[in-house]
Write a protein that holds these residues in place. Sequence first.
Motif, PDB file in Angstrom:
ATOM      1  N   HIS A   4       0.864  -1.186   0.000  1.00  0.00           N
ATOM      2  CA  HIS A   4       0.000   0.000   0.000  1.00  0.00           C
ATOM      3  C   HIS A   4       0.907   1.245   0.000  1.00  0.00           C
ATOM      4  O   HIS A   4       1.044   1.934   1.015  1.00  0.00           O
ATOM      5  N   PRO A   5       1.560   1.550  -1.141  1.00  0.00           N
ATOM      6  CA  PRO A   5       2.571   2.606  -1.139  1.00  0.00           C
ATOM      7  C   PRO A   5       2.000   4.012  -1.017  1.00  0.00           C
ATOM      8  O   PRO A   5       2.667   4.909  -0.503  1.00  0.00           O
ATOM      9  N   VAL A   6       0.787   4.220  -1.540  1.00  0.00           N
ATOM     10  CA  VAL A   6       0.127   5.524  -1.465  1.00  0.00           C
ATOM     11  C   VAL A   6      -1.331   5.284  -1.085  1.00  0.00           C
ATOM     12  O   VAL A   6      -1.844   4.163  -1.162  1.00  0.00           O
ATOM     13  N   SER A   7      -2.018   6.344  -0.673  1.00  0.00           N
ATOM     14  CA  SER A   7      -3.372   6.185  -0.155  1.00  0.00           C
ATOM     15  C   SER A   7      -4.344   5.675  -1.209  1.00  0.00           C
ATOM     16  O   SER A   7      -5.341   5.045  -0.867  1.00  0.00           O
ATOM     17  N   TRP A   8      -4.061   5.913  -2.497  1.00  0.00           N
ATOM     18  CA  TRP A   8      -5.045   5.600  -3.538  1.00  0.00           C
ATOM     19  C   TRP A   8      -4.751   4.289  -4.280  1.00  0.00           C
ATOM     20  O   TRP A   8      -5.431   3.964  -5.246  1.00  0.00           O
ATOM     21  N   PHE A   9      -3.771   3.519  -3.825  1.00  0.00           N
ATOM     22  CA  PHE A   9      -3.441   2.281  -4.536  1.00  0.00           C
ATOM     23  C   PHE A   9      -3.047   1.203  -3.535  1.00  0.00           C
ATOM     24  O   PHE A   9      -2.283   1.452  -2.597  1.00  0.00           O
ATOM     25  N   ARG A  10      -3.570   0.000  -3.755  1.00  0.00           N
ATOM     26  CA  ARG A  10      -3.235  -1.132  -2.887  1.00  0.00           C
ATOM     27  C   ARG A  10      -3.272  -2.418  -3.697  1.00  0.00           C
ATOM     28  O   ARG A  10      -4.161  -2.615  -4.538  1.00  0.00           O
ATOM     29  N   VAL A  11      -2.348  -3.316  -3.428  1.00  0.00           N
ATOM     30  CA  VAL A  11      -2.332  -4.620  -4.080  1.00  0.00           C
ATOM     31  C   VAL A  11      -2.053  -5.680  -3.027  1.00  0.00           C
ATOM     32  O   VAL A  11      -1.276  -5.456  -2.092  1.00  0.00           O
ATOM     33  N   GLU A  12      -2.710  -6.832  -3.152  1.00  0.00           N
ATOM     34  CA  GLU A  12      -2.574  -7.926  -2.199  1.00  0.00           C
ATOM     35  C   GLU A  12      -2.401  -9.238  -2.942  1.00  0.00           C
ATOM     36  O   GLU A  12      -2.960  -9.422  -4.033  1.00  0.00           O
ATOM     37  N   ALA A  13      -1.659 -10.159  -2.369  1.00  0.00           N
ATOM     38  CA  ALA A  13      -1.471 -11.479  -2.965  1.00  0.00           C
ATOM     39  C   ALA A  13      -1.273 -12.488  -1.847  1.00  0.00           C
ATOM     40  O   ALA A  13      -0.671 -12.172  -0.811  1.00  0.00           O
ATOM     41  N   GLY A  14      -1.793 -13.704  -2.058  1.00  0.00           N
ATOM     42  CA  GLY A  14      -1.678 -14.711  -1.024  1.00  0.00           C
ATOM     43  C   GLY A  14      -1.777 -16.118  -1.571  1.00  0.00           C
ATOM     44  O   GLY A  14      -2.086 -16.335  -2.748  1.00  0.00           O
ATOM     45  N   ALA A  15      -1.491 -17.089  -0.705  1.00  0.00           N
ATOM     46  CA  ALA A  15      -1.592 -18.507  -1.038  1.00  0.00           C
ATOM     47  C   ALA A  15      -2.314 -19.222   0.092  1.00  0.00           C
ATOM     48  O   ALA A  15      -2.166 -18.861   1.262  1.00  0.00           O
ATOM     49  N   VAL A  16      -3.102 -20.244  -0.270  1.00  0.00           N
ATOM     50  CA  VAL A  16      -3.978 -20.924   0.675  1.00  0.00           C
ATOM     51  C   VAL A  16      -3.874 -22.432   0.458  1.00  0.00           C
ATOM     52  O   VAL A  16      -3.768 -22.901  -0.680  1.00  0.00           O
ATOM     53  N   VAL A  17      -3.888 -23.194   1.552  1.00  0.00           N
ATOM     54  CA  VAL A  17      -3.981 -24.653   1.469  1.00  0.00           C
ATOM     55  C   VAL A  17      -5.454 -25.011   1.247  1.00  0.00           C
ATOM     56  O   VAL A  17      -6.297 -24.724   2.104  1.00  0.00           O
ATOM     57  N   PRO A  18      -5.832 -25.654   0.132  1.00  0.00           N
ATOM     58  CA  PRO A  18      -7.247 -25.777  -0.240  1.00  0.00           C
ATOM     59  C   PRO A  18      -7.952 -27.011   0.315  1.00  0.00           C
ATOM     60  O   PRO A  18      -8.740 -27.647  -0.391  1.00  0.00           O
ATOM     61  N   ASP A  19      -7.721 -27.362   1.574  1.00  0.00           N
ATOM     62  CA  ASP A  19      -8.372 -28.564   2.119  1.00  0.00           C
ATOM     63  C   ASP A  19      -9.891 -28.408   2.162  1.00  0.00           C
ATOM     64  O   ASP A  19     -10.634 -29.264   1.663  1.00  0.00           O
ATOM     65  N   ASN A  20     -10.378 -27.345   2.788  1.00  0.00           N
ATOM     66  CA  ASN A  20     -11.824 -27.142   2.875  1.00  0.00           C
ATOM     67  C   ASN A  20     -12.428 -26.753   1.533  1.00  0.00           C
ATOM     68  O   ASN A  20     -13.597 -27.042   1.270  1.00  0.00           O
ATOM     69  N   LEU A  21     -11.653 -26.099   0.691  1.00  0.00           N
ATOM     70  CA  LEU A  21     -12.137 -25.812  -0.657  1.00  0.00           C
ATOM     71  C   LEU A  21     -12.409 -27.103  -1.414  1.00  0.00           C
ATOM     72  O   LEU A  21     -13.420 -27.238  -2.115  1.00  0.00           O
ATOM     73  N   ASP A  22     -11.532 -28.081  -1.252  1.00  0.00           N
ATOM     74  CA  ASP A  22     -11.730 -29.376  -1.896  1.00  0.00           C
ATOM     75  C   ASP A  22     -12.985 -30.056  -1.365  1.00  0.00           C
ATOM     76  O   ASP A  22     -13.759 -30.645  -2.126  1.00  0.00           O
ATOM     77  N   ASP A  23     -13.227 -29.974  -0.044  1.00  0.00           N
ATOM     78  CA  ASP A  23     -14.444 -30.558   0.522  1.00  0.00           C
ATOM     79  C   ASP A  23     -15.689 -29.859  -0.030  1.00  0.00           C
ATOM     80  O   ASP A  23     -16.709 -30.503  -0.297  1.00  0.00           O
ATOM     81  N   ALA A  24     -15.629 -28.513  -0.187  1.00  0.00           N
ATOM     82  CA  ALA A  24     -16.789 -27.767  -0.653  1.00  0.00           C
ATOM     83  C   ALA A  24     -17.114 -28.078  -2.113  1.00  0.00           C
ATOM     84  O   ALA A  24     -18.292 -28.186  -2.489  1.00  0.00           O
ATOM     85  N   LEU A  25     -16.088 -28.237  -2.946  1.00  0.00           N
ATOM     86  CA  LEU A  25     -16.315 -28.443  -4.381  1.00  0.00           C
ATOM     87  C   LEU A  25     -16.422 -29.908  -4.772  1.00  0.00           C
ATOM     88  O   LEU A  25     -17.072 -30.235  -5.761  1.00  0.00           O
TER      89      LEU A  25
END
Length: 216
Positions: free
Chosen positions: A15-36
């Motif tokens: 979040h270098p300036v007030s008007w711009f933000r970027v986010e990135a992440g990684a997730v272990v998809p155990d519950n996602l696999d159960d849901a789908l």
Amino acid sequence: IAPNYADWGAEAMYHPVSWFRVEAGAVVPDNLDDALNGLVQTADLGPAAYSARISYLPQLVFGGPPAADAGGDDDFDDDFDDDAPPPPKPTVLNTWLGASIFACGDFSLVNGFLGVGSHAGWEVRAEVSRSTRTTDYETLNAMVAASYTPVDWLSIGLRAERARTQTGDGERKADQYVAGLELFVLPGVEVRPEYRLVETEAFRFGHAVIQLHTFF
């Protein structure tokens, strides 16, 4: 994705300036696999899911005095401007525009959003999302909403939603309209009464609900 879905993961934000933000992440998809894939295999997932989000958040200011005239009095030792009326307050609009993705293997969920809000207590926003899976299954959902907060302890909200699901068996649609209040009756206690009208190709029904939220 099921309600209250949660999986372990990590995310970083820049979040270098007030008007711009970027986010990135990684997730272990155990519950996602159960849901789908809990009952029927609908998506070929990989070992990790990833998420990304980018937001443009400009603040727009209209009206008000020039910077040099921001005060009601001048800097001289006289009384010519001591009784001058205060300068008009500017109109400030907080806006946001962005997109996000959550994906794993052949499953993806893409979301776009925009909105505008005022320091006077109102805001309008819209969102659209699309998801796909390995099998012949696609969703497309849209939402528009508005709210007004005349005082700190009361907020009035309206929301309209449309959901479309396309499968090999055809297309299904559902619409929902919601009107409600957010009442902060005590510090840390919120009461939220709502009325919801749901329409599908098979039925229509309306019902009133009330929620109690506590914060601590």
